[in-house]
Design an enzyme around this catalytic site. Structure first.
Site, PDB file in Angstrom:
ATOM      1  N   SER A   1       0.801  -1.268   0.127  1.00  0.00           N
ATOM      2  CA  SER A   1       0.012   0.132   0.183  1.00  0.00           C
ATOM      3  C   SER A   1       0.895   1.309   0.127  1.00  0.00           C
ATOM      4  CB  SER A   1      -1.038  -0.119   1.285  1.00  0.00           C
ATOM      5  OG  SER A   1      -1.635   1.357   1.389  1.00  0.00           O
TER       6      SER A   1
ATOM      7  N   TYR B   1      -1.230  -0.603  10.305  1.00  0.00           N
ATOM      8  CA  TYR B   1      -1.430  -0.915   8.964  1.00  0.00           C
ATOM      9  C   TYR B   1      -0.208  -0.323   8.267  1.00  0.00           C
ATOM     10  CZ  TYR B   1      -3.607  -1.012   4.459  1.00  0.00           C
ATOM     11  OH  TYR B   1      -3.676  -1.264   2.867  1.00  0.00           O
TER      12      TYR B   1
END
Length: 285
Positions: free
Chosen positions: A164, A178
């Site tokens: 990501s 995350y």
């Protein structure tokens, strides 16, 4: 804004007949949605290239929906889906055993599972931190732990992990666990590629930006005000290209990395974000 260019489905003849194991294959959102999630879109493009698909998802109904859509496009597609919790070591072991029993090999491993959670270092509980690291990073290790020995015996293999852009820069949202996990996925990917390159096993990752997937629709329709606000900020993006990519854009990157067209690409992070990580404009969330 919808993409101003048509969808493109490239063909890689060398992929025909290969076996792909894909985690997070489930399709969420309305059944008639024209959009595909990253895992489902990747399965779609691989299937169109003659790849045998073996997918898993925590929610079997979502995985079955992807299978249904693939068979709607091609009744002769080879698609199997099972329920798997990638946070459960026994589930992962059983998943790999199932694909070997079905096909006898794994040519392509795609670690697509991911889940974000809001929190900064001060307010993120240790339990939430551990869960985020487990689902976003340790799951990648678990699959590789079981699949790499199979690829070694085969004498070849291809691993593509999903990272990501939060791994590369702060995008305005407090999601420390995350972001940390996805940054580690990139490092894990690159180190693995170096370690196994001489055994004809490549390891690369895609790094998606703000993509318009069914998950964005789910956020927009959520009862959680935080989810709805996240959806609004995603949709109010400031991407340099002026439009958001889709699951197919991620899939095109993954499938290229899985094919012989990228035969000399190893330990690489392929950013698929329309240039947003290099933009100095506002619009991140």
């Amino acid at each position: 804004m919808a993409p101003p260019v048509p969808e493109v489905f490239p063909t890689y003849p060398d992929l025909a007949g290969k076996v792909a194991l894909i985690t997070g294959i489930g399709q969420v959102g309305p059944r008639d949605s024209p959009f595909w999630g990253n895992g489902a879109a990747t399965a779609r493009l691989l299937s169109r290239n003659g790849v045998k698909i073996f997918g898993c998802d925590l929610f079997l109904e979502s995985a079955e929906r992807t299978k249904e859509r693939l068979l709607e496009e091609n009744a002769n597609a080879v698609v199997d889906v099972v329920k798997t919790d990638v946070m459960d070591p026994k589930d992962v072991e059983a998943l790999v055993a199932a694909v070997i029993q079905r096909h006898g090999r794994v040519d392509i491993l795609i670690n697509n599972v991911g889940q974000t959670a809001v929190g900064n270092p001060a307010d993120t509980s240790e339990e939430l931190w551990a869960r985020q690291i487990d689902i976003n990073l340790t799951s990648v290790y678990r699959l590789c732990h079981h699949v790499l020995p199979i690829m070694q015996k085969q004498g070849s293999g291809n691993i593509i992990n999903n990272a990501s852009i939060t791994a590369m820069r702060y995008i305005g949202k407090h999601q420390i666990a995350y972001a940390s996990a996805k940054a580690a996925v990139i490092r894990f990917t690159k180190a693995t590629g170096v370690m196994y390159g001489k055994e004809n096993i490549r390891s690369n990752c895609v790094v998606p930006g703000l993509m318009y997937t069914p998950l964005v629709d789910n956020f927009a329709q959520s009862d959680d005000p935080g989810d709805r606000e996240a959806a609004k900020k995603i949709l109010d993006h400031n991407c340099p290209m002026g439009w958001m990519g889709t699951g197919l854009d991620v899939a095109n990157g993954v499938v290229w990395l899985a094919s012989g067209a990228s035969r000399y690409v190893n330990s690489h992070e392929l950013v698929i974000d329309g240039g947003i990580t290099e933009s100095t404009g506002t619009g991140f969330y």
